[in-house]
Design an enzyme around this catalytic site. Structure first.
Site, PDB file in Angstrom:
ATOM      1  N   HIS A   1       0.852  -1.188   0.000  1.00  0.00           N
ATOM      2  CA  HIS A   1       0.000   0.000   0.000  1.00  0.00           C
ATOM      3  C   HIS A   1       0.879   1.227   0.000  1.00  0.00           C
ATOM      4  O   HIS A   1       1.945   1.220   0.619  1.00  0.00           O
ATOM      5  CB  HIS A   1      -0.906   0.009   1.241  1.00  0.00           C
ATOM      6  CG  HIS A   1      -2.059   0.953   1.105  1.00  0.00           C
ATOM      7  ND1 HIS A   1      -1.948   2.285   1.406  1.00  0.00           N
ATOM      8  CD2 HIS A   1      -3.327   0.748   0.691  1.00  0.00           C
ATOM      9  CE1 HIS A   1      -3.110   2.858   1.173  1.00  0.00           C
ATOM     10  NE2 HIS A   1      -3.965   1.971   0.739  1.00  0.00           N
TER      11      HIS A   1
ATOM     12  N   ASP B   1      -7.997  -5.231   0.131  1.00  0.00           N
ATOM     13  CA  ASP B   1      -8.497  -6.062  -0.965  1.00  0.00           C
ATOM     14  C   ASP B   1      -8.179  -7.538  -0.801  1.00  0.00           C
ATOM     15  O   ASP B   1      -8.765  -8.376  -1.488  1.00  0.00           O
ATOM     16  CB  ASP B   1      -7.909  -5.586  -2.295  1.00  0.00           C
ATOM     17  CG  ASP B   1      -8.415  -4.216  -2.651  1.00  0.00           C
ATOM     18  OD1 ASP B   1      -9.619  -4.003  -2.504  1.00  0.00           O
ATOM     19  OD2 ASP B   1      -7.612  -3.367  -3.058  1.00  0.00           O
TER      20      ASP B   1
HETATM   21  N1  ACO Z   1       4.135  -7.695  -4.755  1.00  0.00           N
HETATM   22  C1  ACO Z   1       5.476  -7.695  -4.916  1.00  0.00           C
HETATM   23  N2  ACO Z   1       6.239  -6.603  -4.786  1.00  0.00           N
HETATM   24  C2  ACO Z   1       5.634  -5.445  -4.481  1.00  0.00           C
HETATM   25  C3  ACO Z   1       4.240  -5.355  -4.289  1.00  0.00           C
HETATM   26  C4  ACO Z   1       3.487  -6.544  -4.437  1.00  0.00           C
HETATM   27  N3  ACO Z   1       2.171  -6.537  -4.270  1.00  0.00           N
HETATM   28  N4  ACO Z   1       3.916  -4.089  -4.001  1.00  0.00           N
HETATM   29  C5  ACO Z   1       5.042  -3.377  -4.023  1.00  0.00           C
HETATM   30  N5  ACO Z   1       6.083  -4.194  -4.299  1.00  0.00           N
HETATM   31  C6  ACO Z   1       7.495  -3.803  -4.351  1.00  0.00           C
HETATM   32  C7  ACO Z   1       7.785  -3.009  -5.608  1.00  0.00           C
HETATM   33  O1  ACO Z   1       8.224  -3.827  -6.663  1.00  0.00           O
HETATM   34  C8  ACO Z   1       8.856  -2.052  -5.134  1.00  0.00           C
HETATM   35  O2  ACO Z   1      10.087  -2.762  -5.156  1.00  0.00           O
HETATM   36  P1  ACO Z   1      11.466  -1.967  -5.502  1.00  0.00           P
HETATM   37  O3  ACO Z   1      11.639  -0.990  -4.394  1.00  0.00           O
HETATM   38  O4  ACO Z   1      12.484  -3.070  -5.520  1.00  0.00           O
HETATM   39  O5  ACO Z   1      11.245  -1.333  -6.834  1.00  0.00           O
HETATM   40  C9  ACO Z   1       8.507  -1.769  -3.680  1.00  0.00           C
HETATM   41  O6  ACO Z   1       7.724  -2.916  -3.248  1.00  0.00           O
HETATM   42  C10 ACO Z   1       7.680  -0.505  -3.479  1.00  0.00           C
HETATM   43  O7  ACO Z   1       6.560  -0.573  -4.322  1.00  0.00           O
HETATM   44  P2  ACO Z   1       5.927   0.669  -5.092  1.00  0.00           P
HETATM   45  O8  ACO Z   1       5.249   0.198  -6.322  1.00  0.00           O
HETATM   46  O9  ACO Z   1       6.950   1.760  -5.225  1.00  0.00           O
HETATM   47  O10 ACO Z   1       4.859   1.163  -4.059  1.00  0.00           O
HETATM   48  P3  ACO Z   1       3.674   2.093  -4.402  1.00  0.00           P
HETATM   49  O11 ACO Z   1       3.367   2.833  -3.174  1.00  0.00           O
HETATM   50  O12 ACO Z   1       3.919   2.892  -5.632  1.00  0.00           O
HETATM   51  O13 ACO Z   1       2.502   1.076  -4.799  1.00  0.00           O
HETATM   52  C11 ACO Z   1       0.674  -0.409  -4.693  1.00  0.00           C
HETATM   53  C12 ACO Z   1       1.514   0.657  -3.956  1.00  0.00           C
HETATM   54  C13 ACO Z   1       0.262   0.133  -6.077  1.00  0.00           C
HETATM   55  C14 ACO Z   1      -0.569  -0.663  -3.899  1.00  0.00           C
HETATM   56  C15 ACO Z   1       1.534  -1.694  -4.843  1.00  0.00           C
HETATM   57  O14 ACO Z   1       1.887  -2.166  -3.561  1.00  0.00           O
HETATM   58  C16 ACO Z   1       0.805  -2.790  -5.631  1.00  0.00           C
HETATM   59  O15 ACO Z   1       0.859  -2.773  -6.862  1.00  0.00           O
HETATM   60  N6  ACO Z   1       0.121  -3.755  -4.933  1.00  0.00           N
HETATM   61  C17 ACO Z   1      -0.629  -4.788  -5.580  1.00  0.00           C
HETATM   62  C18 ACO Z   1      -1.977  -4.213  -6.047  1.00  0.00           C
HETATM   63  C19 ACO Z   1      -2.916  -3.934  -4.881  1.00  0.00           C
HETATM   64  O16 ACO Z   1      -3.120  -4.783  -4.004  1.00  0.00           O
HETATM   65  N7  ACO Z   1      -3.551  -2.747  -4.928  1.00  0.00           N
HETATM   66  C20 ACO Z   1      -4.539  -2.342  -3.914  1.00  0.00           C
HETATM   67  C21 ACO Z   1      -4.074  -1.143  -3.126  1.00  0.00           C
HETATM   68  S1  ACO Z   1      -5.185  -0.808  -1.830  1.00  0.00           S
HETATM   69  C22 ACO Z   1      -6.470   0.014  -2.536  1.00  0.00           C
HETATM   70  O17 ACO Z   1      -6.417   0.685  -3.509  1.00  0.00           O
HETATM   71  C23 ACO Z   1      -7.728  -0.132  -1.843  1.00  0.00           C
END
Ligand code: ACO
Length: 432
Positions: free
Chosen positions: A308, A366
């Site tokens: 998140h 979620d």
């Molecule tokens: N699985 C594996 N790796 C992940 C995940 C994941 N679900 N989420 C983040 N990471 C990793 C990224 O690859 C990144 O790695 P790096 O630093 O080596 O590049 C690091 O964790 C940080 O991730 P970001 O994408 O920079 O975090 P951001 O805050 O931009 O994204 C998000 C948050 C979009 C929710 C992301 O965690 C994601 O895509 N999760 C899966 C989709 C999801 O569950 N979305 C629902 C969000 S809650 C809502 O809207 C109600």
């Protein structure tokens, strides 16, 4: 030296500018950079808004490190346990918990405006039967703008309140119709004798030739889902609603834009993606393979329902839904649902894995909501619609707050331009 300020120095010119630091009631203070361009000739750059507060708000507070979520100061755990969705709606819109008289009036108003114009039903026929219900929702919620010309003056507080009631009341009807259209069943009209959530489930699942009874356990689980999705401060869809509304667009158009933003799998579409992922994993023995893929920087796969932007701790909403998922599946005698088993094992492994621990990736709201919705009988492609239904109160509360602000002005970010410098047009015959 003023302690509530930040002084920055431009080393190119040696010029210093002092910026005010503003304290909120909770959370980190903010540096007010609104005059930095005027005083300094610089823009600030923060794509993804990782360090930028886009507005001031009194509605919702999140402490992502502690896993705290407050609506108007009330912890989400207390609201989920003791309140109901409509009361939370009142709280979000008006800022305080209602008295009995206030609640009765509010409930009556919402209950008695749930029907939609018959003409609006015709919009549904224009969609393909296999249209995603979110596509339908973007269209029909935007179309509400064309039915209420008499109360669309966004500068009028009374008109704004009427629009809020209309949106809240009609969203369940529009959402249920989008499902009925897909399955080819007749639209079920709202029933005023039912509570908000029961009425929605009735419009979803009843058919004219049968009597329909909604299980109280499912109603309760649905209430929880609705409360937990009601608002979440300046997330992507809410920020979209605010930005669209800042141009003085009508609230139905602004909310329709928000529905579009919610649709994506990085935001509201994740609950649909979680169930897809659990189904794809299929067997708890295959979890290791998916964890490996999620960790592989060359693989774009992410564990859906994990991570998140704000929570770097267990999402408090996921904790509540985890317990609710158990209750619902127990009540329905479906604790052997393989997807629940996979979800629990996946969560356990991920929470112990170094990659997820270091990056502070925890289950988000979620991760469990899809399991509950699926047990209630809601088809996967309706999950994000349920999110939109619940979030409509957050959108409209935030829009009302913004519109009531003194000096409200259009949201218009600037940019760091990296394109070609000024150059002269070359006629086509002279280009090499
Ligand atoms: N699985 C594996 N790796 C992940 C995940 C994941 N679900 N989420 C983040 N990471 C990793 C990224 O690859 C990144 O790695 P790096 O630093 O080596 O590049 C690091 O964790 C940080 O991730 P970001 O994408 O920079 O975090 P951001 O805050 O931009 O994204 C998000 C948050 C979009 C929710 C992301 O965690 C994601 O895509 N999760 C899966 C989709 C999801 O569950 N979305 C629902 C969000 S809650 C809502 O809207 C109600």
């Amino acid at each position: 030296m003023d302690r509530n300020s930040l002084t920055i120095r431009d080393n190119r010119s040696g010029k210093e500018v002092t910026l005010p630091i503003i304290e909120g009631s909770e959370g980190p203070p903010v540096v007010d950079v609104s005059n930095i361009f005027k005083d300094f000739g610089l823009f600030t750059l923060d794509p993804g808004f990782r360090s930028t507060a886009s507005c001031q708000s009194e509605i919702t507070f999140i402490d992502g490190d502690q896993g705290i979520l407050l609506h108007r100061g009330y912890p989400i755990e207390q609201l989920a346990e003791k309140s109901n969705y409509l009361e939370v709606c009142y709280l979000l819109i008006f800022g305080h918990l209602p008295t009995q008289a206030e609640f009765t009036e509010f409930k009556n108003l919402v209950t008695h405006h749930t029907m939609v114009h018959e003409q609006l039903q015709k919009f549904y026929q224009g969609f393909r039967r296999d249209a995603h219900p979110m596509a339908i929702m973007v269209g029909v919620v935007g179309a509400l703008s064309s039915f209420y010309h008499e109360a669309l003056d966004v500068e009028d507080a009374h008109h704004r309140e009427i629009a809020a009631y209309r949106l809240l009341s009609k969203m369940p009807t529009l959402a249920a119709f989008s499902y009925k259209y897909a399955v080819g069943q007749p639209f079920m009209y709202p029933q005023n004798r039912l509570c908000f959530v029961e009425n929605f489930l009735h419009m979803m699942f009843a058919v004219p030739c049968e009597s329909y009874h909604v299980s109280p356990v499912l109603v309760q689980a649905m209430e929880k889902i609705m409360i937990l999705h009601a608002d979440h401060e300046q997330n992507a869809s809410t920020s979209t609603v605010r930005l669209a509304g800042s141009s003085l667009a009508n609230p139905f158009a602004a909310v329709s834009a928000g529905i579009g933003a919610l649709w994506g799998p990085a935001h509201g579409g994740a609950n649909e993606a979680v169930l897809g992922m659990l189904g794809e994993i299929g067997d708890p023995d295959r979890i290791g393979e998916y964890i490996r893929r999620a960790k592989d920087p060359q693989d774009s796969f992410r564990l859906m329902g994990f991570g998140h932007r704000v929570y770097k701790n267990y999402d408090p909403r996921a904790k509540i839904l985890r317990a609710a998922a158990h209750q619902v599946l127990q009540e329905l005698d479906r604790t052997d649902d393989p997807r629940l088993k996979i979800a629990l094992k996946l969560e356990r492994i991920a929470l112990e894995d170094d990659y997820f621990v270091k990056k502070k990736l925890y289950p988000n709201v979620d991760f469990y909501s899809g399991l509950i919705l699926s047990a209630i009988g809601i088809p996967t492609n309706m999950f994000t619609v349920i999110f939109a239904l619940a979030r409509s109160v957050g959108w409209i509360s935030q829009w009302m707050e913004m519109m009531a602000e003194k000096g409200q002005s259009i949201g218009r970010p600037r940019q760091l331009y990296t394109g070609a410098k000024k150059r002269d047009y070359i006629p086509i015959e002279n280009r090499g």
